[in-house]
Design a protein around this motif. Sequence first.
Motif, PDB file in Angstrom:
ATOM      1  N   LEU A 294       0.951  -1.334  -0.086  1.00 13.24           N
ATOM      2  CA  LEU A 294       0.074   0.000   0.112  1.00 13.24           C
ATOM      3  C   LEU A 294       0.960   1.183  -0.062  1.00 13.24           C
ATOM      4  CD1 LEU A 294      -2.577  -1.255   2.756  1.00 13.24           C
ATOM      5  CD2 LEU A 294      -2.519  -1.336   0.110  1.00 13.24           C
ATOM      6  N   ASN A 295       0.719   2.142  -0.768  1.00 14.53           N
ATOM      7  CA  ASN A 295       1.478   3.357  -1.087  1.00 14.53           C
ATOM      8  C   ASN A 295       0.687   4.654  -0.780  1.00 14.53           C
ATOM      9  OD1 ASN A 295       3.827   2.098  -1.334  1.00 14.53           O
ATOM     10  ND2 ASN A 295       3.444   1.451  -3.592  1.00 14.53           N
ATOM     11  N   ASP A 296      -0.634   4.583  -0.592  1.00 12.93           N
ATOM     12  CA  ASP A 296      -1.589   5.662  -0.546  1.00 12.93           C
ATOM     13  C   ASP A 296      -2.146   5.862   0.700  1.00 12.93           C
ATOM     14  OD1 ASP A 296      -1.136   6.822  -3.253  1.00 12.93           O
ATOM     15  OD2 ASP A 296      -2.171   5.034  -3.937  1.00 12.93           O
ATOM     16  N   GLU A 297      -2.465   7.207   1.304  1.00 17.13           N
ATOM     17  CA  GLU A 297      -2.845   7.164   2.726  1.00 17.13           C
ATOM     18  C   GLU A 297      -4.372   6.651   2.839  1.00 17.13           C
ATOM     19  OE1 GLU A 297      -3.085  10.960   4.541  1.00 17.13           O
ATOM     20  OE2 GLU A 297      -1.141  11.282   4.378  1.00 17.13           O
ATOM     21  N   GLU A 298      -5.091   6.645   1.760  1.00 18.94           N
ATOM     22  CA  GLU A 298      -6.343   6.090   1.694  1.00 18.94           C
ATOM     23  C   GLU A 298      -6.510   4.543   2.034  1.00 18.94           C
ATOM     24  OE1 GLU A 298      -8.770   6.668  -1.704  1.00 18.94           O
ATOM     25  OE2 GLU A 298      -7.121   6.349  -3.234  1.00 18.94           O
ATOM     26  N   ASP A 299      -5.366   4.020   1.475  1.00 20.46           N
ATOM     27  CA  ASP A 299      -5.274   2.621   1.706  1.00 20.46           C
ATOM     28  C   ASP A 299      -4.647   2.160   2.790  1.00 20.46           C
ATOM     29  OD1 ASP A 299      -6.075   2.060  -0.978  1.00 20.46           O
ATOM     30  OD2 ASP A 299      -4.352   2.238  -1.983  1.00 20.46           O
ATOM     31  N   PHE A 300      -3.866   2.951   3.330  1.00 24.77           N
ATOM     32  CA  PHE A 300      -3.307   2.717   4.609  1.00 24.77           C
ATOM     33  C   PHE A 300      -4.469   2.908   5.863  1.00 24.77           C
ATOM     34  CE2 PHE A 300       0.786   5.658   3.782  1.00 24.77           C
ATOM     35  CZ  PHE A 300       1.331   4.299   3.019  1.00 24.77           C
ATOM     36  N   LYS A 301      -5.389   3.736   5.601  1.00 25.32           N
ATOM     37  CA  LYS A 301      -6.433   4.153   6.567  1.00 25.32           C
ATOM     38  C   LYS A 301      -7.242   2.812   6.484  1.00 25.32           C
ATOM     39  CE  LYS A 301     -10.058   7.047   7.958  1.00 25.32           C
ATOM     40  NZ  LYS A 301     -10.932   6.196   8.308  1.00 25.32           N
ATOM     41  N   ARG A 302      -7.822   2.454   5.194  1.00 19.45           N
ATOM     42  CA  ARG A 302      -8.808   1.348   5.013  1.00 19.45           C
ATOM     43  C   ARG A 302      -8.159   0.104   5.804  1.00 19.45           C
ATOM     44  NH1 ARG A 302     -10.148  -2.610  -0.104  1.00 19.45           N
ATOM     45  NH2 ARG A 302     -11.969  -3.253   0.867  1.00 19.45           N
ATOM     46  N   ALA A 303      -6.886  -0.167   5.610  1.00 12.12           N
ATOM     47  CA  ALA A 303      -6.164  -1.497   6.155  1.00 12.12           C
ATOM     48  C   ALA A 303      -6.437  -1.330   7.575  1.00 12.12           C
ATOM     49  CB  ALA A 303      -4.733  -1.760   5.461  1.00 12.12           C
ATOM     50  N   PHE A 304      -5.961  -0.224   8.202  1.00 12.78           N
ATOM     51  CA  PHE A 304      -5.956  -0.265   9.843  1.00 12.78           C
ATOM     52  C   PHE A 304      -7.396  -0.124  10.180  1.00 12.78           C
ATOM     53  CE2 PHE A 304      -1.513   1.755   9.371  1.00 12.78           C
ATOM     54  CZ  PHE A 304      -0.971   0.644   9.933  1.00 12.78           C
ATOM     55  N   ASP A 305      -8.339   0.431   9.690  1.00 12.10           N
ATOM     56  CA  ASP A 305      -9.660   0.502   9.862  1.00 12.10           C
ATOM     57  C   ASP A 305     -10.033  -0.987   9.861  1.00 12.10           C
ATOM     58  OD1 ASP A 305      -9.505   3.097  10.301  1.00 12.10           O
ATOM     59  OD2 ASP A 305     -10.567   3.844   8.497  1.00 12.10           O
ATOM     60  N   LEU A 306      -9.751  -1.748   9.150  1.00  9.08           N
ATOM     61  CA  LEU A 306     -10.262  -3.182   8.816  1.00  9.08           C
ATOM     62  C   LEU A 306      -9.431  -3.984  10.139  1.00  9.08           C
ATOM     63  CD1 LEU A 306     -10.263  -3.947   5.072  1.00  9.08           C
ATOM     64  CD2 LEU A 306     -12.229  -3.843   6.412  1.00  9.08           C
ATOM     65  N   GLY A 307      -8.624  -3.416  10.624  1.00 10.29           N
ATOM     66  CA  GLY A 307      -8.174  -4.413  11.826  1.00 10.29           C
ATOM     67  C   GLY A 307      -6.668  -4.895  11.477  1.00 10.29           C
ATOM     68  N   ALA A 308      -6.022  -4.630  10.393  1.00 10.04           N
ATOM     69  CA  ALA A 308      -4.694  -5.123   9.914  1.00 10.04           C
ATOM     70  C   ALA A 308      -3.637  -4.723  11.084  1.00 10.04           C
ATOM     71  CB  ALA A 308      -4.347  -4.579   8.702  1.00 10.04           C
ATOM     72  N   THR A 309      -2.957  -5.683  11.367  1.00 10.65           N
ATOM     73  CA  THR A 309      -1.904  -5.544  12.492  1.00 10.65           C
ATOM     74  C   THR A 309      -0.758  -4.757  11.609  1.00 10.65           C
ATOM     75  OG1 THR A 309      -2.156  -8.070  12.689  1.00 10.65           O
ATOM     76  CG2 THR A 309      -0.082  -6.889  13.663  1.00 10.65           C
ATOM     77  N   GLY A 310      -0.324  -4.690  10.338  1.00  9.94           N
ATOM     78  CA  GLY A 310       0.613  -4.051   9.810  1.00  9.94           C
ATOM     79  C   GLY A 310       0.125  -3.655   8.529  1.00  9.94           C
ATOM     80  N   VAL A 311       0.889  -2.536   7.903  1.00 12.79           N
ATOM     81  CA  VAL A 311       0.792  -2.372   6.550  1.00 12.79           C
ATOM     82  C   VAL A 311       2.431  -2.336   5.949  1.00 12.79           C
ATOM     83  CG1 VAL A 311       0.643  -0.364   4.975  1.00 12.79           C
ATOM     84  CG2 VAL A 311      -1.248  -1.003   6.566  1.00 12.79           C
ATOM     85  N   MET A 312       2.348  -2.768   4.650  1.00 11.83           N
ATOM     86  CA  MET A 312       3.472  -2.867   3.960  1.00 11.83           C
ATOM     87  C   MET A 312       3.632  -1.944   2.979  1.00 11.83           C
ATOM     88  SD  MET A 312       5.385  -6.345   2.128  1.00 11.83           S
ATOM     89  CE  MET A 312       4.947  -7.171   3.728  1.00 11.83           C
ATOM     90  N   THR A 313       4.619  -1.068   2.872  1.00 17.78           N
ATOM     91  CA  THR A 313       4.757  -0.041   1.927  1.00 17.78           C
ATOM     92  C   THR A 313       6.051   0.223   1.103  1.00 17.78           C
ATOM     93  OG1 THR A 313       4.180   2.155   1.767  1.00 17.78           O
ATOM     94  CG2 THR A 313       5.178   1.483   3.693  1.00 17.78           C
ATOM     95  N   ASP A 314       5.941   0.826   0.125  1.00 16.24           N
ATOM     96  CA  ASP A 314       7.212   1.159  -0.687  1.00 16.24           C
ATOM     97  C   ASP A 314       7.667   2.515  -0.209  1.00 16.24           C
ATOM     98  OD1 ASP A 314       7.486  -0.805  -2.510  1.00 16.24           O
ATOM     99  OD2 ASP A 314       5.993  -0.303  -3.459  1.00 16.24           O
ATOM    100  N   TYR A 315       6.965   3.252   0.468  1.00 22.18           N
ATOM    101  CA  TYR A 315       7.183   4.740   0.989  1.00 22.18           C
ATOM    102  C   TYR A 315       7.043   4.724   2.449  1.00 22.18           C
ATOM    103  CZ  TYR A 315       6.514   5.528  -3.812  1.00 22.18           C
ATOM    104  OH  TYR A 315       6.497   5.801  -5.233  1.00 22.18           O
ATOM    105  N   PRO A 316       8.179   4.266   3.211  1.00 16.15           N
ATOM    106  CA  PRO A 316       8.316   4.311   4.580  1.00 16.15           C
ATOM    107  C   PRO A 316       7.879   5.587   5.313  1.00 16.15           C
ATOM    108  CG  PRO A 316      10.505   3.857   3.792  1.00 16.15           C
ATOM    109  CD  PRO A 316       9.187   3.774   2.633  1.00 16.15           C
ATOM    110  N   THR A 317       8.345   6.743   4.674  1.00 11.36           N
ATOM    111  CA  THR A 317       8.563   7.895   5.175  1.00 11.36           C
ATOM    112  C   THR A 317       6.762   8.473   5.313  1.00 11.36           C
ATOM    113  OG1 THR A 317      10.309   8.765   4.393  1.00 11.36           O
ATOM    114  CG2 THR A 317       8.836  10.627   4.861  1.00 11.36           C
TER     115      THR A 317
END
Length: 313
Positions: free
Chosen positions: A275-298
């Motif tokens: 996931l590389n966009d804020e909207e996808d970060f938010k969706r994953a965490f809202d769904l209860g994901a433990t973690g998000v893997m990204t190409d853009y750590p900053t």
Amino acid sequence: MYVLSTVTGYVLTSALLLKCPLLLHRRKRETFRSRHISHRGGAGENLENTMAAFTHAVKLGTDMLELDCHLTKDEQVVVLHDSNLKRSTGHNANVSDVAYAELPPYLCRLGVTFKRECFVEGGKDKNIPLLRDVFEAFPNTPINIDIKVNDDTLIKKVSELVIEYNREHLTVWGNASDQIVRKCYKENSQIPLLFSLRRVLLLVGLFYTGLLPFVSFKEQFLEIPMPSVAFKLRDPRKMTRSERFITWLADSLLMRKALFDHLKARGIQVYVWVLNDEEDFKRAFDLGATGVMTDYPTKLKEFMEKNISSLSK
């Protein structure tokens, strides 16, 4: 009437155990928990799978490095995604046919696989590192290893390195291939496992039939894609109707909060990639994901800092 009563009892029991799985299962022991995971070290900010990328991500405070492993001709375990060197170095040769000392450097500019029409420019570090180098540089950082080929020697050597550096409690390994995952478990059952694709499909099937609460798993990490990201990687107008439907269906089946919450309650961490966009970060965490893997750590770090109150719930 008896059949109806039995079915009702099963449904109620399944629903209860889905919510309260520890009534039946012992929670898996977690030696680390990762929210911020840097894919290939952060392939959108530095050349993928390089020491520069890993160093940058660790300095940012990433919880986990994700990387890929292959074996060279002289049986050195290297950190590299592709089996062929063409995309990353410009040389059309398989890494298994080249000795480590003869490996060419990365190209100065690489495309970001999970971000359409994006490229990253390399700095001074263009070398393909050894897995040993990564272990030595980051002894306390959890590392997620994708065993890229079905090679018994590669699996054995990765296990030996994990043991040598006392990292069995800080490493997770596997691959989409069920055969590779089974070999990993046979080689070293002390290294936590990823679910293979076959086991992910089984997991989803059990979830929708109500059988999931009754089944035990040896795996400790579910690492799955967010299928809807495909609409960002490809122009939806160029996708066929069946491709759009399959993507929508896969997304609907996989991205389930009840599934994620059940697994987490059992001590199975859930990572959503890439996931590389804020909207996808938010969706994953809202769904209860433990973690998000990204190409853009900053970008992920900034998102997490802005949303710390909601993420802590």
